[in-house]
Design an enzyme around this catalytic site. Structure first.
Site, short mmCIF file in Angstrom:
data_model
loop_
_atom_site.label_atom_id
_atom_site.label_comp_id
_atom_site.label_asym_id
_atom_site.label_seq_id
_atom_site.Cartn_x
_atom_site.Cartn_y
_atom_site.Cartn_z
N GLU A 160 0.82 -1.21 0.00
CA GLU A 160 0.00 0.00 0.00
C GLU A 160 0.85 1.26 0.00
O GLU A 160 0.53 2.24 -0.69
CB GLU A 160 -0.93 0.00 1.21
CG GLU A 160 -2.03 -1.05 1.17
CD GLU A 160 -2.98 -0.86 0.00
OE1 GLU A 160 -3.12 0.28 -0.49
OE2 GLU A 160 -3.58 -1.86 -0.44
N CYS B 4 -18.87 2.24 -19.90
CA CYS B 4 -20.29 2.27 -19.51
C CYS B 4 -21.16 1.37 -20.40
O CYS B 4 -22.16 0.82 -19.94
CB CYS B 4 -20.83 3.70 -19.58
SG CYS B 4 -20.00 4.85 -18.46
N TYR C 62 -7.07 5.58 4.93
CA TYR C 62 -7.13 4.63 3.82
C TYR C 62 -6.28 3.39 4.10
O TYR C 62 -6.75 2.25 3.97
CB TYR C 62 -6.66 5.27 2.51
CG TYR C 62 -6.33 4.23 1.47
CD1 TYR C 62 -7.34 3.57 0.78
CD2 TYR C 62 -5.01 3.85 1.23
CE1 TYR C 62 -7.06 2.57 -0.14
CE2 TYR C 62 -4.71 2.86 0.31
CZ TYR C 62 -5.74 2.22 -0.37
OH TYR C 62 -5.45 1.22 -1.25
N ASP D 46 -10.09 5.18 -1.86
CA ASP D 46 -9.03 5.75 -2.66
C ASP D 46 -9.66 6.45 -3.86
O ASP D 46 -10.89 6.53 -3.97
CB ASP D 46 -8.01 4.68 -3.08
CG ASP D 46 -8.56 3.71 -4.13
OD1 ASP D 46 -9.79 3.70 -4.37
OD2 ASP D 46 -7.76 2.97 -4.72
#
Length: 238
Positions: free
Chosen positions: A34, A196, A117, A135
């Protein structure tokens, strides 16, 4: 929410990338990944992840290292404060917690260098605790699904999106769902040219229905700092 959750999980199980930090629950490995991936692309960060694990296989090894050695290994990633914070946090985990990562969200958050986070990521990925990660990818997915135009970098926006993220979270599989949301935003609900037309949640996406996908998420622009220069003349009398 239930249908959206199921569709995103199903998408993830089919399209997810095979990444080494997804194959472990070791909090050290996950924390390391991370920190490296903050402001770094996965493709670039992968080699650094392996290099760090080879040189510092445990948090004890990292804590005992000289700072310059850590910085040398970090070279090329930029933002060297991340490397310094990584080293300091390793020392804190060893000195204060005997090398064991706290197993609660608040405990992780108390560590220097670990913010909301990263604490949520470790808590969910390592310990299956129900904390949603937020995030840039997750902000984008949530803002489009809900057609939510509150700026994501505003105080109110952060509160709103944290609430939305935790409402959508699969509390029975929080780590898996967090990974799914992040991956969905990275590969499918992309910043530009979002897919989409083949999106499994398009029917539920208010941003898509309102044709506002390209306008979301909204982010406040930082006010430009204007430099001004003044000339002074001092006059002495007498």
């Amino acid at each position: 929410m239930r249908h959206i959750r199921a569709e995103i999980l199903n998408w993830y199980l089919v399209y997810k990338r095979s990444l080494p930090w997804r194959e472990t629950k070791n909090p050290y490995d996950i924390w390391l990944s991370e920190i490296i991936l903050q402001q770094t692309r996965v493709e670039q960060g992968m080699s650094y992840y392996f290099k760090f694990l080879e040189r510092f296989p445990t948090v004890f090894d990292l804590a005992e290292a000289k700072e310059q050695e850590v910085l040398n290994l970090w070279q090329g990633l930029g933002y060297y404060s991340r490397a310094r914070n990584l080293h300091r946090t390793a020392k804190e985990i060893v000195d204060v917690h005997q090398g064991e990562f706290p197993q609660t969200y608040d405990g992780l958050l108390s560590l220097k260098g670990i913010g909301p986070y990263t604490a949520a990521a470790i808590a969910s990925f390592s310990f299956d605790l129900p904390h949603a990660v937020l995030d840039g990818n997750v902000f984008r997915v949530l803002s489009r699904i809900h057609n939510w135009d509150v700026p994501i970098n505003s105080t109110q926006g952060k509160k709103d999106f944290e609430k939305l993220a935790n409402e959508l979270l699969d509390t029975e599989n929080p780590g898996l769902f967090n990974q799914a949301m992040m991956e969905f935003g990275a590969l499918h609900c992309k910043p530009t040219q979002a897919l989409c037309h083949v999106c499994p949640v398009a029917i539920h996406c208010l941003g898509f229905q309102e044709k506002k996908v390209d306008q979301l998420p909204v982010k406040l622009k930082k006010q430009a700092i204007r430099k001004r220069f003044f000339l002074f003349e001092i006059i002495r009398v007498g």
